[in-house]
Design a protein around this motif. Structure first.
Motif, PDB file in Angstrom:
ATOM      1  N   GLU A 143       0.828  -1.205   0.000  1.00 13.34           N
ATOM      2  CA  GLU A 143       0.000   0.000   0.000  1.00 13.34           C
ATOM      3  C   GLU A 143       0.864   1.259   0.000  1.00 13.34           C
ATOM      4  O   GLU A 143       0.604   2.212  -0.748  1.00 13.34           O
ATOM      5  CB  GLU A 143      -0.927  -0.001   1.220  1.00 13.34           C
ATOM      6  CG  GLU A 143      -1.791   1.247   1.310  1.00 13.34           C
ATOM      7  CD  GLU A 143      -2.654   1.293   2.555  1.00 13.34           C
ATOM      8  OE1 GLU A 143      -3.181   2.380   2.860  1.00 13.34           O
ATOM      9  OE2 GLU A 143      -2.791   0.253   3.238  1.00 13.34           O
ATOM     10  N   ALA A 147       0.963   3.932  -3.073  1.00 14.61           N
ATOM     11  CA  ALA A 147       0.499   5.290  -2.776  1.00 14.61           C
ATOM     12  C   ALA A 147       1.594   6.315  -3.054  1.00 14.61           C
ATOM     13  O   ALA A 147       1.324   7.411  -3.581  1.00 14.61           O
ATOM     14  CB  ALA A 147       0.042   5.380  -1.326  1.00 14.61           C
ATOM     15  N   GLU A 148       2.821   5.970  -2.713  1.00 12.97           N
ATOM     16  CA  GLU A 148       3.966   6.843  -2.989  1.00 12.97           C
ATOM     17  C   GLU A 148       4.071   7.113  -4.494  1.00 12.97           C
ATOM     18  O   GLU A 148       4.285   8.251  -4.933  1.00 12.97           O
ATOM     19  CB  GLU A 148       5.227   6.166  -2.475  1.00 12.97           C
ATOM     20  CG  GLU A 148       6.545   6.744  -2.938  1.00 12.97           C
ATOM     21  CD  GLU A 148       7.694   5.768  -2.683  1.00 12.97           C
ATOM     22  OE1 GLU A 148       8.217   5.176  -3.655  1.00 12.97           O
ATOM     23  OE2 GLU A 148       8.049   5.566  -1.510  1.00 12.97           O
ATOM     24  N   ALA A 151       1.234   9.348  -5.794  1.00 10.41           N
ATOM     25  CA  ALA A 151       1.405  10.747  -5.394  1.00 10.41           C
ATOM     26  C   ALA A 151       2.356  11.474  -6.339  1.00 10.41           C
ATOM     27  O   ALA A 151       2.236  12.698  -6.538  1.00 10.41           O
ATOM     28  CB  ALA A 151       1.919  10.825  -3.958  1.00 10.41           C
ATOM     29  N   ALA A 171      -7.719   0.264  -0.087  1.00 13.27           N
ATOM     30  CA  ALA A 171      -6.715   1.272  -0.441  1.00 13.27           C
ATOM     31  C   ALA A 171      -6.468   1.317  -1.942  1.00 13.27           C
ATOM     32  O   ALA A 171      -6.384   2.397  -2.545  1.00 13.27           O
ATOM     33  CB  ALA A 171      -5.414   0.994   0.300  1.00 13.27           C
ATOM     34  N   THR A 172      -6.347   0.156  -2.568  1.00 12.72           N
ATOM     35  CA  THR A 172      -6.055   0.144  -3.998  1.00 12.72           C
ATOM     36  C   THR A 172      -7.280   0.554  -4.821  1.00 12.72           C
ATOM     37  O   THR A 172      -7.131   1.213  -5.852  1.00 12.72           O
ATOM     38  CB  THR A 172      -5.536  -1.230  -4.439  1.00 12.72           C
ATOM     39  OG1 THR A 172      -6.434  -2.262  -4.009  1.00 12.72           O
ATOM     40  CG2 THR A 172      -4.158  -1.500  -3.842  1.00 12.72           C
ATOM     41  N   MET A 175      -7.351   4.187  -4.925  1.00 13.80           N
ATOM     42  CA  MET A 175      -6.378   4.717  -5.883  1.00 13.80           C
ATOM     43  C   MET A 175      -6.866   4.586  -7.330  1.00 13.80           C
ATOM     44  O   MET A 175      -6.199   5.053  -8.257  1.00 13.80           O
ATOM     45  CB  MET A 175      -5.036   3.995  -5.729  1.00 13.80           C
ATOM     46  CG  MET A 175      -4.326   4.234  -4.409  1.00 13.80           C
ATOM     47  SD  MET A 175      -2.729   3.336  -4.361  1.00 13.80           S
ATOM     48  CE  MET A 175      -2.606   2.938  -2.620  1.00 13.80           C
TER      49      MET A 175
END
Length: 266
Positions: A143, A147-148, A151, A171-172, A175
């Motif tokens: 995750e 996420a990094e 961003a 979470a995915t 995204m």
């Protein structure tokens, strides 16, 4: 294809593996008979890319993706972004990977796995092709790294053979990524996994076999092949209150949106 057959795609298989490579024409014919008319075969070690590419070139039903599998990351030369981007110039290469993190058997190599994953993410960002992720026992780091990357620069991604926990699914999906359903979801004891898929947006789900592994019932424990994606679709369709045909049509439309090169070649 007769109208009575579902419209299915196997988004992830390994036709170059020894269990399958000797009978690809027969495998493709059985897939077509089950309604599976397109498949993506996955290269897991870049040294094998020419062989995998040749399969995609030889059969119009087959496309391919290439990357370094996380369990092989410590054994293979580290890929470069430039190397991966160059491979994508071939029109039948439709995705980056599979890449990812696997701490189940290969936790000792997690540092190099993370480096490799970041390289593949950058290649997906550069090319616009979807990233194909393998994740096992590494949900927190997975995750964080995804996420990094998002961003820094958005990219598309499929969580191949999703079998992680609900937090990584949420979470995915947040995204904008896609979850891929394998034969694991059809196993009787996989209710927790089916619950995760049931909560996901229907337009973020695709189907796969991961052949020659993870055959769904009634073939569990035997060699898997692309035709068997129909059994997974049949087992999962009621979860969404859909017929096999409607579920197949939806997941295939999702696949076409995620893999635009395959759609463009149709």
């Amino acid at each position: 294809m007769p109208s009575s057959l579902p419209d299915l795609v196997d988004s992830h298989c390994h036709l170059d593996f020894p269990d399958l490579v000797g009978e690809i024409p027969q495998i493709i014919a059985r897939a077509a008979a089950a309604g599976v008319t397109r498949m993506v075969t996955i290269c897991t070690r870049l040294k094998n890319e020419p062989k995998v590419r040749a399969i995609a070139e030889a059969y119009p039903e087959v496309f391919y993706a290439a990357g370094t599998h996380p369990m092989s990351a410590a054994e293979e030369p580290l890929a470069s972004v430039e190397e991966l981007v160059t491979l994508t110039r071939h029109p039948r290469m439709v995705g980056i990977g599979e890449t990812g993190l696997d701490y189940h058997y290969t936790v000792d190599s997690k540092a190099i796995q993370q480096t490799s994953l970041r390289i593949h993410i950058e290649a997906a960002q550069e090319t616009g092709l979807p990233l194909i992720i393998h994740a096992r026992d590494a949900d927190h780091d997975m995750e964080a790294i995804l996420a990094e990357g998002m961003a820094k620069r958005p990219f598309t991604c499929v969580m191949h053979c999703f079998s992680s926990g609900p937090r990584l699914a949420e979470a995915t999906l947040e995204m904008g990524f896609t979850l891929s359903i394998s034969g694991i979801a059809a196993f009787p004891k996989s209710q927790d996994l089916r619950d995760i898929f049931a909560k996901a947006p229907l337009d973020r789900l695709i189907l796969e076999t991961d052949s020659p592994y993870l055959a769904p019932p009634p073939f569990r424990g035997k060699r898997n092949e692309p035709a068997y994606v129909a059994h997974t679709a049949r087992a999962l369709a009621p979860l969404f209150g859909l017929s096999l045909e409607a579920f197949a049509a939806q997941t295939t439309a999702n696949f076409d949106r995620l893999f635009p090169r395959v759609r463009g070649a149709a």
